[in-house]
Design an enzyme around this catalytic site. Sequence first.
Site, short mmCIF file in Angstrom:
data_model
loop_
_atom_site.label_atom_id
_atom_site.label_comp_id
_atom_site.label_asym_id
_atom_site.label_seq_id
_atom_site.Cartn_x
_atom_site.Cartn_y
_atom_site.Cartn_z
N LYS A 1 -17.88 -16.37 4.24
CA LYS A 1 -19.30 -16.22 4.52
C LYS A 1 -20.12 -15.72 3.35
O LYS A 1 -19.76 -14.73 2.70
CB LYS A 1 -19.47 -15.23 5.66
N GLY B 1 -10.66 -9.21 0.63
CA GLY B 1 -10.69 -10.47 1.37
C GLY B 1 -9.50 -11.40 1.14
O GLY B 1 -9.70 -12.57 0.84
N GLY C 1 -12.59 -3.72 1.87
CA GLY C 1 -14.00 -3.32 1.94
C GLY C 1 -14.42 -2.42 0.79
O GLY C 1 -15.54 -2.52 0.28
N ARG D 1 0.82 -1.22 0.00
CA ARG D 1 0.00 0.00 0.00
C ARG D 1 0.85 1.27 0.00
O ARG D 1 0.38 2.32 -0.42
CB ARG D 1 -0.95 0.01 1.20
#
Length: 397
Positions: free
Chosen positions: A197, A350, A373, A35
């Site tokens: 999930k 993720g 996100g 990053r």
Amino acid sequence: MKTIKDIDLSGKRVLTRVDVNVPLDEHNNIADDTRIRAVLPTINYALDENAKVIIASHMGRPKGKVDSKFSLAPVAKRLSRLLKKEVNFAPDCVGPEVTSMVQDMQAGDVLLLENLRFHPEEQANDDSFAKELASLCDVYVNDAFAVAHRKNASVVAITKHAPVCVAGFLLKNELNYFTQAMENPARPLVAIIGGAKVSDKLGAMENLLNRADKLLIGGAMANTFLKCVDYEVGESLVENGLLWDARSLMKTATKRGIGFYIPVDAVVADRFDKDAETKIVPIQEVPEKWLIMDIGPATSLLYSEVLYGAKTIVWNGPMGVFEMDAFSRGTSSIVNHVANSYALTIAGGGSTDVAIYRAGESHRITYISTGGGAFLDLLEGKTLPAVAALEEAGEPA
Ligand code: 3PG
Ligand code: MG
């Protein structure tokens, strides 16, 4: 949306909001500086244009209090090494000391401000905090894609106060690649969705059913899809409350002629442990009391056939518990298939990036997002608040 290239930076105080929220190890060493490297083009450009470059970022979740564990000090050091020049480090991001440090800057200087989230006002999108930040600059540059889904003062409220607001190269690139893949893709567009999930990915899958031609499902979330069409999945993680939603997504896919692929075999384990006993089984033969930990070789082969026909691939989420060696094979084989494909390939969110870097294939993926996100929110078709604020600020009054 205006970018840093569209304006004059010479001699100006340029406040660049980046997301250098990097992982640190237990000794506060930077474990992965992706990053930081991702925002170098914007910083170098501003320096080449003779700007005074003030850099702001958050780090971790210090909950609005000063906490040395979340200091940006290690980032100042790394940034200095990467830029090959001195980077001054301010003890705070606002206040009289910071103001005077900015006043002392010469063109070509770099000043990194301390963690924005040491102030609760940052995440509250507080207007007077934003105004104070804005007072440090003549030009505000947002290059913080990974936090663009947060309504925070340094990316949203600040655009009402900074004299000029533009996007940096990273933010622009992220949005461009995403738009290319999702708005007007070369078809077929194949989406790979994995991770633990279904609940995290429902919105993304609903949006993808309007855009993609095929969906490949992996990770523990595949268990819920398997169960909803009556496969036995042993003790595997299943979201029982979402069986109806899962079934309804599959029916929508069928109705729309979208290929919806779920695993045909699995690597199973007798317990959730890196040293567990394992075997490879057809999906019809998952033993009672065992857990599905990864897609199996037949699924990998099936998915590879789909991927070789793709013209665009969007990927979010691993295929199994890839952090454990015994269950990493499915994810790494998908990395290889994506890398070998003839498609425009975009991956993000993720831990997908981690899996790609680990497999050593990052150079063969068209674009790897720095967002977690934020990338997922784009996949869901949401507008990112920071992007909306920047666009609004750029419009003539
Ligand atoms: C991230 O790593 O997800 C971004 O830096 C945003 O951080 P946050 O999830 O703590 O808001
Ligand atoms: Mg996050």
